[in-house]
Every structure is written in structure tokens, then in C-alpha cells.
Design a protein around this motif. Structure first.
Motif, PDB file in Angstrom:
ATOM      1  N   VAL A   3      -2.301 -17.568  49.755  1.00 49.34           N
ATOM      2  CA  VAL A   3      -1.739 -18.260  48.596  1.00 49.34           C
ATOM      3  C   VAL A   3      -0.733 -19.327  49.026  1.00 49.34           C
ATOM      4  N   LEU A   4       0.111 -19.013  50.023  1.00 51.23           N
ATOM      5  CA  LEU A   4       1.117 -19.981  50.461  1.00 51.23           C
ATOM      6  C   LEU A   4       0.464 -21.206  51.077  1.00 51.23           C
ATOM      7  N   LYS A   5      -0.603 -21.031  51.856  1.00 48.05           N
ATOM      8  CA  LYS A   5      -1.277 -22.175  52.468  1.00 48.05           C
ATOM      9  C   LYS A   5      -1.916 -23.063  51.392  1.00 48.05           C
ATOM     10  N   LYS A   6      -2.511 -22.448  50.377  1.00 45.54           N
ATOM     11  CA  LYS A   6      -3.071 -23.243  49.277  1.00 45.54           C
ATOM     12  C   LYS A   6      -1.974 -24.026  48.554  1.00 45.54           C
ATOM     13  N   PHE A   7      -0.829 -23.381  48.389  1.00 44.94           N
ATOM     14  CA  PHE A   7       0.303 -24.045  47.736  1.00 44.94           C
ATOM     15  C   PHE A   7       0.729 -25.261  48.547  1.00 44.94           C
ATOM     16  N   GLU A   8       0.823 -25.110  49.866  1.00 41.73           N
ATOM     17  CA  GLU A   8       1.200 -26.234  50.728  1.00 41.73           C
ATOM     18  C   GLU A   8       0.204 -27.385  50.598  1.00 41.73           C
ATOM     19  N   GLN A   9      -1.080 -27.071  50.567  1.00 44.64           N
ATOM     20  CA  GLN A   9      -2.091 -28.114  50.487  1.00 44.64           C
ATOM     21  C   GLN A   9      -2.032 -28.842  49.151  1.00 44.64           C
ATOM     22  N   ARG A  10      -1.795 -28.105  48.063  1.00 46.31           N
ATOM     23  CA  ARG A  10      -1.682 -28.765  46.756  1.00 46.31           C
ATOM     24  C   ARG A  10      -0.470 -29.689  46.729  1.00 46.31           C
ATOM     25  N   LEU A  11       0.622 -29.226  47.334  1.00 40.73           N
ATOM     26  CA  LEU A  11       1.857 -29.988  47.300  1.00 40.73           C
ATOM     27  C   LEU A  11       1.723 -31.299  48.075  1.00 40.73           C
ATOM     28  N   LEU A  81       5.298 -24.165  41.664  1.00 39.18           N
ATOM     29  CA  LEU A  81       5.776 -22.841  42.075  1.00 39.18           C
ATOM     30  C   LEU A  81       5.307 -21.763  41.101  1.00 39.18           C
ATOM     31  N   ALA A  82       5.327 -22.067  39.815  1.00 39.04           N
ATOM     32  CA  ALA A  82       4.838 -21.105  38.821  1.00 39.04           C
ATOM     33  C   ALA A  82       3.360 -20.818  39.035  1.00 39.04           C
ATOM     34  N   GLY A  83       2.592 -21.860  39.365  1.00 34.08           N
ATOM     35  CA  GLY A  83       1.172 -21.663  39.642  1.00 34.08           C
ATOM     36  C   GLY A  83       0.959 -20.795  40.869  1.00 34.08           C
ATOM     37  N   MET A  84       1.809 -20.984  41.881  1.00 35.71           N
ATOM     38  CA  MET A  84       1.714 -20.155  43.072  1.00 35.71           C
ATOM     39  C   MET A  84       2.007 -18.691  42.749  1.00 35.71           C
ATOM     40  N   VAL A  85       3.046 -18.444  41.924  1.00 36.36           N
ATOM     41  CA  VAL A  85       3.369 -17.074  41.522  1.00 36.36           C
ATOM     42  C   VAL A  85       2.187 -16.460  40.769  1.00 36.36           C
ATOM     43  N   ARG A  86       1.566 -17.244  39.900  1.00 30.35           N
ATOM     44  CA  ARG A  86       0.420 -16.750  39.126  1.00 30.35           C
ATOM     45  C   ARG A  86      -0.731 -16.371  40.063  1.00 30.35           C
ATOM     46  N   ASP A  87      -1.016 -17.221  41.056  1.00 31.33           N
ATOM     47  CA  ASP A  87      -2.098 -16.933  42.003  1.00 31.33           C
ATOM     48  C   ASP A  87      -1.783 -15.684  42.814  1.00 31.33           C
ATOM     49  N   LYS A  90      -2.245 -12.556  40.728  1.00 35.83           N
ATOM     50  CA  LYS A  90      -3.668 -12.226  40.565  1.00 35.83           C
ATOM     51  C   LYS A  90      -4.193 -11.533  41.813  1.00 35.83           C
ATOM     52  N   GLN A  91      -3.773 -12.021  42.972  1.00 35.41           N
ATOM     53  CA  GLN A  91      -4.199 -11.426  44.231  1.00 35.41           C
ATOM     54  C   GLN A  91      -3.705  -9.989  44.358  1.00 35.41           C
ATOM     55  N   GLN A  92      -2.450  -9.738  43.912  1.00 37.40           N
ATOM     56  CA  GLN A  92      -1.838  -8.412  44.035  1.00 37.40           C
ATOM     57  C   GLN A  92      -2.081  -7.521  42.816  1.00 37.40           C
ATOM     58  N   ARG A  93      -2.774  -8.056  41.812  1.00 37.66           N
ATOM     59  CA  ARG A  93      -3.035  -7.340  40.551  1.00 37.66           C
ATOM     60  C   ARG A  93      -1.735  -7.001  39.830  1.00 37.66           C
ATOM     61  N   TYR A  94      -0.791  -7.937  39.860  1.00 37.92           N
ATOM     62  CA  TYR A  94       0.431  -7.830  39.087  1.00 37.92           C
ATOM     63  C   TYR A  94       0.199  -8.418  37.696  1.00 37.92           C
ATOM     64  N   ALA A  95       1.075  -8.070  36.764  1.00 38.97           N
ATOM     65  CA  ALA A  95       0.986  -8.587  35.404  1.00 38.97           C
ATOM     66  C   ALA A  95       2.360  -9.052  34.938  1.00 38.97           C
ATOM     67  N   PHE A  96       2.375  -9.892  33.908  1.00 39.12           N
ATOM     68  CA  PHE A  96       3.605 -10.457  33.363  1.00 39.12           C
ATOM     69  C   PHE A  96       3.732 -10.119  31.883  1.00 39.12           C
ATOM     70  N   LEU A  97       4.975 -10.121  31.395  1.00 38.22           N
ATOM     71  CA  LEU A  97       5.226  -9.907  29.966  1.00 38.22           C
ATOM     72  C   LEU A  97       5.320 -11.218  29.201  1.00 38.22           C
ATOM     73  N   GLY A  98       5.401 -12.318  29.894  1.00 40.76           N
ATOM     74  CA  GLY A  98       5.545 -13.607  29.232  1.00 40.76           C
ATOM     75  C   GLY A  98       5.146 -14.720  30.176  1.00 40.76           C
ATOM     76  N   PRO A  99       5.273 -15.966  29.737  1.00 40.10           N
ATOM     77  CA  PRO A  99       4.910 -17.103  30.594  1.00 40.10           C
ATOM     78  C   PRO A  99       5.799 -17.188  31.828  1.00 40.10           C
ATOM     79  N   ILE A 100       5.262 -17.743  32.886  1.00 45.35           N
ATOM     80  CA  ILE A 100       5.986 -17.865  34.148  1.00 45.35           C
ATOM     81  C   ILE A 100       6.777 -19.167  34.146  1.00 45.35           C
TER      82      ILE A 100
END
Length: 288
Positions: A3-11, A81-87, A90-100
Motif C-alpha cells: 500500500v505504501l509503495k502504491k501511495f508513493e507512486q500516486r503522489l 493520505l485518506a485514500g491510503m488509509v482506506r486501501d 481493506k487489506q487488513q479487513r478493518y472497518a470505519f464508523l464514518g468517512p476518513i
């Protein structure tokens, strides 16, 4: 690809290279991204067998010079950064109570190159879907120690995280000064639950808990603890907790020194001194 490498490439492709110029400063976006990942891991709350909830509202505190440098791009950087947290969730199967949300703030007590991350779990008026479906908060919502509507205060005397290595190298692992890890998180080797042994390492005065059976140290963003030291390989060595705990060189260029001895593998005890490159790592363990 991580996920971090994808974030770097997008940035890299944003704003026609503007970000590449701005981020030659001491605070690097990928370090902030790694800190947000760890903030999620450290504050994960298990609601049931299918739901693990993590914070969704983050504040990154920067020194005045770094904030002034990055603030013109804070909106777009916050979205990335919010998109990275979301990705990562998803990878870790975490969930949120609201928008990031990820916001940058200026902290007058920080020197250039230092930063802090704070977080909270903020529920929206409507349920937010998780990896396996929507989440509906329980009647009162899970309460964290010292919680409340605002962000938790930074622990007294807690050091900010360095975004540039101090002399002799240093860990680049962003620290979370959010809520303390909840008791509901399953006990691992480092939790001390049921009388188990806790394991951690100390680098330049910063403690890094070892919550899994193995911990990889290296210069890569994919390492569990990133050490920004030119003498450290991308995947330098691996600590394995157990009875006894051990350290294994992973084919590094410069090798490892444990308690004054050059080696490729060694048994660790509480207080063992590990030298990688020009960085000293102290291994710790304790019962309870």
C-alpha cells in the motif's frame, strides 16, 4: 505491491511534479502514511468476529516551517493520505464508523522535521460500510480510556517523531499519540495478557512494540520498523520472539553486531544491543 509503495507512486504524478519539489523537506509523505497505518493497528477495536473498527479521523501535527511548506497542498495531500488509509484498511479487513479525514495542523512546540499523529473514531450519522458490509454502531458506541468528543491529549513528555534521522541514523517509524491500544485487541506476544512475555525494541529513545512473532528491520518502506540509515539494507534483519528470542541477518550488506559480536544469528536477552549500520537498537522483554 504494498500500500505504501502504491501511495508513493500516486503522489509522484500529482500537480506536475510540484509535490516532488515540496517533499524534499524533512517530513516525507510516505513516513506520515506509515504513521497512519500504525495508528490504525495500535487503535483497532474488535467488535465481533467479523468487525474490527479503526480510527477514521486523523490530525498530523507539523512544525511551523514544515506546515507552512506543505499547507498549500494540504487538501490534496489529505485526500491522498485518506485514500491510503482506506486501501490499508481493506487489506487488513478493518472497518470505519464514518468517512476518513486527514488534516494537517501546525504545532509550535515541534522543531523542523518532527511530527505527531493523533486520531479518533468518529461515527457519522449514517452507518459506514466496512469490508464485509455496513456497520451499525452499538447504542453507546465503544468507549476508549480517556475518550470523548475530541482528540486525546498527547501523553506528558511524549517525544515527537523524527522525520529526519538524528546523527548516527534513526528509526523513521511514525508514532501514534492517539488512544491507547484497547483491551479488546487479541493478546499477542507483546501484550502481556495472561502473564505472557512482552517484547519491544528501543531506537534513539523511541519504543516500538513487537506485537507479532517476527519483526523486520530495514531501510525499505515495507519493513516493520524503518531505519533511515545509509548503512542499513532494505530488509536488514529479523527479530523472532520466543523462548528464547533470536535475531537473524537477512543477507544485509553490512551485517549485524549483537552485544559487541559480528554475527548472522544470535540469541537475544533483555538489554541486548544490536547495531545495524550506525544505528543502535536495544532489545527489551519483560513478564506481565
Amino acid at each position: 505491491m504494498g500500500v505504501l509503495k502504491k501511495f508513493e507512486q500516486r503522489l509522484e504524478g500529482l500537480v506536475n511534479g510540484t509535490f516532488a519539489k515540496v517533499f524534499k523537506s524533512e517530513v516525507q509523505p510516505v513516513e506520515i502514511a506509515g504513521a497512519l497505518q500504525r495508528e490504525c493497528d495500535n487503535n483497532a477495536t474488535i467488535w465481533n468476529r467479523d468487525r474490527t473498527v479503526v480510527p477514521n479521523d486523523f490530525i498530523v501535527e507539523l512544525s511551523a516551517p514544515d506546515f507552512e511548506r506543505l499547507s498549500p497542498y494540504s487538501g490534496q495531500l489529505g485526500d491522498e493520505l485518506a485514500g491510503m488509509v482506506r486501501d490499508y484498511a481493506k487489506q487488513q479487513r478493518y472497518a470505519f464508523l464514518g468517512p476518513i479525514k486527514v488534516n494537517l495542523e501546525k504545532a509550535e512546540d515541534l522543531d523542523t522535521g518532527l511530527y505527531r499523529v493523533r486520531s479518533r473514531t468518529l461515527a457519522s450519522s449514517t452507518s459506514q460500510p466496512g469490508p464485509s458490509g455496513p456497520i451499525t454502531p452499538p447504542p453507546a458506541g465503544p468507549q476508549r480510556p480517556g475518550g470523548g468528543p475530541g482528540y486525546p491529549a498527547q501523553p506528558a513528555g511524549a517525544p515527537p517523531m523524527p522525520a529526519a534521522p538524528p546523527p548516527g541514523g534513526g528509526a523513521r517509524q511514525g508514532g501514534g499519540y492517539g488512544y491507547p491500544p484497547p483491551a479488546a485487541v487479541p493478546a499477542g506476544p507483546s501484550t502481556g495478557a495472561g502473564g505472557r512475555t512482552r517484547h519491544w525494541i528501543e531506537i534513539n529513545g523511541t519504543r516500538h512494540q513487537i506485537s507479532r512473532p517476527t519483526l523486520v528491520l530495514g531501510r525499505s518502506t515495507e519493513a516493520d520498523v524503518r531505519i533511515d540509515d545509509p548503512g542499513v539494507s532494505r530488509r536488514h534483519c529479523e527479530i523472532r520472539t520466543g523462548t528464547p528470542s533470536t535475531i537473524q541477518d537477512l543477507g544485509s550488506t553490512n551485517g549485524i553486531v549483537v552485544d559487541g559480536q559480528h554475527t548472522t544469528r544470535a540469541t537475544l536477552r533483555d538489554g541486548s544491543r544490536i547495531v545495524v549500520g550506525s544505528t543502535t537498537v536495544i532489545y527489551r522483554q519483560a513478564e506481565g
